[in-house]
Write a protein that holds these residues in place. Structure first.
Motif, PDB file in Angstrom:
ATOM      1  N   SER A  19      -2.632  59.880  43.933  1.00 41.07           N
ATOM      2  CA  SER A  19      -2.012  58.580  44.197  1.00 41.07           C
ATOM      3  C   SER A  19      -0.531  58.764  44.522  1.00 41.07           C
ATOM      4  O   SER A  19       0.054  59.817  44.254  1.00 41.07           O
ATOM      5  N   ARG A  26       2.649  58.032  51.119  1.00 41.99           N
ATOM      6  CA  ARG A  26       1.220  57.732  51.162  1.00 41.99           C
ATOM      7  C   ARG A  26       0.454  58.813  51.904  1.00 41.99           C
ATOM      8  O   ARG A  26      -0.646  59.198  51.499  1.00 41.99           O
ATOM      9  N   ASP A  27       1.056  59.273  53.006  1.00 47.70           N
ATOM     10  CA  ASP A  27       0.420  60.354  53.744  1.00 47.70           C
ATOM     11  C   ASP A  27       0.261  61.574  52.852  1.00 47.70           C
ATOM     12  O   ASP A  27      -0.776  62.239  52.852  1.00 47.70           O
ATOM     13  N   GLU A  35      -2.448  60.968  50.225  1.00 51.02           N
ATOM     14  CA  GLU A  35      -3.765  61.057  50.823  1.00 51.02           C
ATOM     15  C   GLU A  35      -4.170  62.513  51.019  1.00 51.02           C
ATOM     16  O   GLU A  35      -5.230  62.942  50.579  1.00 51.02           O
ATOM     17  N   ARG A  36      -3.278  63.227  51.641  1.00 52.90           N
ATOM     18  CA  ARG A  36      -3.577  64.626  51.942  1.00 52.90           C
ATOM     19  C   ARG A  36      -3.827  65.454  50.684  1.00 52.90           C
ATOM     20  O   ARG A  36      -4.634  66.378  50.689  1.00 52.90           O
TER      21      ARG A  36
END
Lengths: 366, 366
Positions: free
Chosen positions: B27, B18-19, B22-23
């Motif tokens: 997705s 997820r990190d 996000e970065r």
DNA sequence: CTGAAAGCGCTAACAA
DNA sequence: TTGTTAGCGCTTTCAG
């Protein structure tokens, strides 16, 4: 629809903690509690859960557990070759210490390829191994060292530890512990033993060039010469590999070209076995005509005739200590890996039958 | 609040998918796709994701992956003792085949304890190993066999496979494959070799009693006698262990009591090494006075002097085949484990220097 | 002593 | 080519 689909339909689906809970008429939390014995559960409930587990053939899923909780209780060890006794004994130490702390041991063999070594470190990190033990000499390559350093940091950042076993530490700033042995000292001692018996032309055979193990053994070999005031002659040094074949071939070829040596320092016992065979085939008596020593003190040293004088390394102990260094001791509640810390174990020579005093006038020019 | 809590607060938390997502501004599914290279991802997106991973020091979590997807790509191998070359060579075969198919190898050492053996099978099942290879002889115990059978079924039900390596199959109804070697045949051949040289009083030394390996070797030993019309004398058989120490002590003690034998069949090469030492210390020449043979053909056989005549087993090949039997071949899409199937590899004797014709009149009563 | 519920980090439909 | 959304099977607060 792929073939075998209807088979897949009736495919085994393992019982999960939910199945067990349902069958026992309790919640999954309760099942988890009887599984882990970490919270009180009524005797009667426990029994119900336990028989449900038995009836369903329930086997806990370590991955789910690792994902939800903390560690998967595994450690990794990376060796060059598991059938090589040097590595096998270290691996035994690691495995035993792992077992003692309730952990399983992932064993990886690189066959001497540094690329695979790094790849295995990654794989073990992916497995979230509590510790990864990297065994054996290292090459002195900038890029390689940088890559390894980065992995040490990543591992450390993730709460795992990298331990180097039988190779030099990465330095105080890199979070990797190290278990070393006095390699240079052992080489010094056994070379001195040879020099002390009057040998001055000592062949050094085997060990991959550019690897720390070789470098340190050669350093001891050279220092011993210097201390005795004997000029070390690089022409006597033939590096190559840690294999019986290398020892055999090199000695055999050398024997055809020169006889200006009275002793051979084989880079390890396996190489020494090859050297001994070449000497034997050439009709050269050990230690009567040529003295021979090895390194490692693995079982073959005792089987050779004459028995091999060699340097003892506490191999199994190194493996055990490597893991101890990396893992929290059970009775230490809050614990931080001694990110960097090096433990150095001693070596000593084991005198057997393969060395004799030099017969004066024996060394003649090849 | 436990000590070290504030440290725990700033504790490393590894970057997750997820990190990374996000970065990179995508997705998690996309990240997963670049991770697995199993779906098209735009070149530009891929690069963005890859640098995000690099910047975050992201390392995929194999447990999460195993939990979500299929296998964790690990296999297990259970041996008695990793420093014993018999096991080490088989382990090498397993490890190499595992590596070839992109799998990691969990190695467990039982130190000869059947209890630990079963416990390790459970542990490996918990780890959801794709296959578990059980190496070495087995005891003929009802309870033990039942326990193992149950585990074979559980493993099979879960889609994994149990493979027996170097021990008899559990029978056609139990879902466990087996790789055997012609143990009885090898023992027969080497005993016959001895008989053929005129030896009739042949000591059999070593190997734990009640273990299949010992049983089969003894069966071959006896059959050879019968075929030659030599009555096998159970008084010549001394079982005990597969260790050098056992060979040494037994031979040494026997030498004090009796000399009514002209040859020794050691249960394996390691035992033979011990026997050779005892003989040597007693001043008994091999093969001049007593002939000696071993079993396994591990490296020590080549190092002994005289070199040991022994039975060759394709150890590494056994390990490799064990895994092949258990695992789907990559190019076989839908595949069912040949739940039960036994592969039997051949053995052959390797004649070296430790056997000589019997000197007539040499055997005398102890 | 027990249950409900919220994730752990990832993959794999299913949609878009 | 990409995003949304369910879970995978377990542990672990937090309530009761």
């Amino acid at each position: 629809m792929p073939r075998g689909a209807e088979q897949a339909a009736i495919e085994q689906r393992r019982a999960t903690i939910r199945d067990v809970a349902e069958r026992a008429g309790v919640s999954t939390a309760t099942v988890s509690r009887v599984l882990n014995r970490n919270y009180p559960v009524a005797q009667e409930t426990r029994e119900r859960v336990e028989s449900a587990m038995r009836e369903l053939g329930y086997v806990v899923n370590a991955h789910a557990r690792a994902l939800a909780g903390a560690s998967n209780r595994t450690v990794g060890i990376i060796v060059s070759e598991i059938v090589d006794p040097f590595f096998a004994f270290i691996a035994r130490g690691v495995e035993r210490e792992a077992a003692r702390t309730g952990r399983l041991c992932l064993v990886c063999c690189t066959e001497g390829d540094p690329k695979r070594e790094l790849a295995f470190v990654d794989l073990l990190h992916e497995q979230r191994a509590d510790a990864v033990v990297l065994v054996g000499g290292s090459i002195a390559d900038r890029t390689y060292t940088a890559e390894l350093t980065r992995r040490a940091q990543e591992l450390h950042a993730g709460g795992a530890s990298l331990v180097l076993c039988g190779r030099p530490s990465l330095g105080g700033r890199v979070p990797a512990a190290a278990v070393e042995y006095d390699n240079e000292g052992g080489a010094f001692a056994i070379t001195d033993h040879l020099l002390n018996q009057g040998h001055e032309r000592i062949l050094y055979l085997g060990g991959p060039p550019g690897v720390s193990t070789t470098r340190d053994r050669l350093a001891g070999y050279r220092r011993a010469h210097e201390l005795r005031g004997v000029a070390p002659d690089d022409d006597l040094v033939h590096t190559g590999a840690f294999s019986r074949g290398f020892g055999y071939r090199t000695m055999r070829d050398l024997l055809r070209r020169r006889r200006d040596f009275t002793a051979v320092f084989a880079a390890n016992d396996i190489v020494a076995a090859g050297v001994a065979q070449a000497l034997e085939e050439a009709g050269v008596r050990i230690p009567g005509e040529v003295s021979l020593v090895g390194y490692d003190d693995v079982p073959v040293a005792e089987e050779m005739r004459p028995r091999l004088t060699t340097v003892h390394i506490p191999l199994e102990e190194m493996g055990r200590q490597a893991l101890r260094l990396a893992l929290p001791s059970e009775d230490d509640d809050d614990w931080r890996a001694p990110s960097t810390g090096v433990l150095r174990l001693g070596t000593h020579i084991v005198v057997r039958e393969s060395v004799a005093p030099r017969t004066p006038g024996r060394a003649r020019r090849g």
